[in-house]
Design a protein around this motif. Structure first.
Motif, PDB file in Angstrom:
ATOM      1  N   ILE A   7       1.249  -1.259  -0.346  1.00 55.00           N
ATOM      2  CA  ILE A   7       0.163  -0.183   0.272  1.00 55.00           C
ATOM      3  C   ILE A   7       0.628   1.205   0.193  1.00 55.00           C
ATOM      4  CG2 ILE A   7      -1.833   1.441   1.391  1.00 55.00           C
ATOM      5  CD1 ILE A   7      -3.039  -1.360   2.219  1.00 55.00           C
ATOM      6  N   GLY A   8       2.013   1.257   0.694  1.00 55.73           N
ATOM      7  CA  GLY A   8       3.223   2.435   0.812  1.00 55.73           C
ATOM      8  C   GLY A   8       3.437   2.611  -0.749  1.00 55.73           C
ATOM      9  N   ASN A  11       0.757   4.184  -2.537  1.00 56.69           N
ATOM     10  CA  ASN A  11       0.509   5.323  -1.616  1.00 56.69           C
ATOM     11  C   ASN A  11       1.876   6.565  -2.569  1.00 56.69           C
ATOM     12  OD1 ASN A  11      -0.704   7.934  -0.022  1.00 56.69           O
ATOM     13  ND2 ASN A  11       0.532   7.297   1.343  1.00 56.69           N
ATOM     14  N   TYR A  15       1.652  10.027  -4.292  1.00 52.36           N
ATOM     15  CA  TYR A  15       1.936  10.780  -3.815  1.00 52.36           C
ATOM     16  C   TYR A  15       3.010  11.967  -4.744  1.00 52.36           C
ATOM     17  CZ  TYR A  15       6.476  12.944  -1.752  1.00 52.36           C
ATOM     18  OH  TYR A  15       7.465  14.245  -2.136  1.00 52.36           O
ATOM     19  N   SER A  39      -1.882  12.839  -0.135  1.00 54.42           N
ATOM     20  CA  SER A  39      -2.190  11.474   0.059  1.00 54.42           C
ATOM     21  C   SER A  39      -3.072  10.664   0.608  1.00 54.42           C
ATOM     22  CB  SER A  39      -0.683  10.975  -0.910  1.00 54.42           C
ATOM     23  OG  SER A  39      -0.098  11.385   0.598  1.00 54.42           O
ATOM     24  N   SER A  43      -4.560   6.740   2.086  1.00 55.65           N
ATOM     25  CA  SER A  43      -4.102   5.613   2.035  1.00 55.65           C
ATOM     26  C   SER A  43      -4.252   5.671   3.895  1.00 55.65           C
ATOM     27  CB  SER A  43      -2.827   6.567   3.057  1.00 55.65           C
ATOM     28  OG  SER A  43      -1.677   5.829   4.150  1.00 55.65           O
ATOM     29  N   ASN A  47      -5.317   1.261   4.366  1.00 52.95           N
ATOM     30  CA  ASN A  47      -4.641   0.490   5.234  1.00 52.95           C
ATOM     31  C   ASN A  47      -6.179   0.301   5.711  1.00 52.95           C
ATOM     32  OD1 ASN A  47      -1.851   0.634   5.306  1.00 52.95           O
ATOM     33  ND2 ASN A  47      -1.923   3.016   5.078  1.00 52.95           N
ATOM     34  N   ASN A  68       1.135   9.858   9.760  1.00 55.54           N
ATOM     35  CA  ASN A  68       2.018  10.664   8.569  1.00 55.54           C
ATOM     36  C   ASN A  68       2.245  11.594   8.910  1.00 55.54           C
ATOM     37  OD1 ASN A  68       0.374  10.060   5.805  1.00 55.54           O
ATOM     38  ND2 ASN A  68      -1.373   9.620   7.557  1.00 55.54           N
TER      39      ASN A  68
END
Length: 116
Positions: A7-8, A11, A15, A39, A43, A47, A68
């Motif tokens: 997912i990062g 994301n 971004y 973003s 996220s 998540n 974040n």
């Protein structure tokens, strides 16, 4: 943590596009901060659904920026060091800095999403 990292990556792509667009109008640190703020919402929901398998709540949504914030501190410091001290191009620095932020962000977000 694998799903979180996946997912990062997604994301980071959501971004990075706005970052490059904003970079045309703003200094790199301003572009970085604005793109990071943009973003966050995606996220949170990704998540909540796939990493932690929890129902999103307003409380968790409002606390999620804390994870974040950890990411923002680590990546902003990294971007600054890479661009101003290591002379890495401002177009690539956020991608490199984001690697250092993954474990920190995971620990903070897990604390928020699971215990809040």
């Amino acid at each position: 943590m694998f799903v979180f990292a996946l997912i990062g990556v997604l994301n980071t792509a959501t971004y990075y596009g706005p970052y490059l667009v904003l970079l045309a109008w703003f200094p790199y640190l301003v572009a970085h901060i604005l793109a990071t703020l943009l973003s966050m919402t995606g996220s949170f929901f990704l998540n909540a659904r796939f990493t932690y398998r929890i129902r999103p709540t307003w409380r968790k949504f409002l606390l999620f920026p804390l994870s974040n914030a950890a990411n923002l501190v680590v990546t902003t410091a990294g971007v600054y060091v890479l661009v101003d001290l290591a002379h890495v191009g401002s177009g690539y620095a956020p991608l490199i800095a984001s690697l250092a932020a993954i474990p920190v962000t995971f620990l903070v977000s897990r604390r928020i999403m699971v215990t809040a």
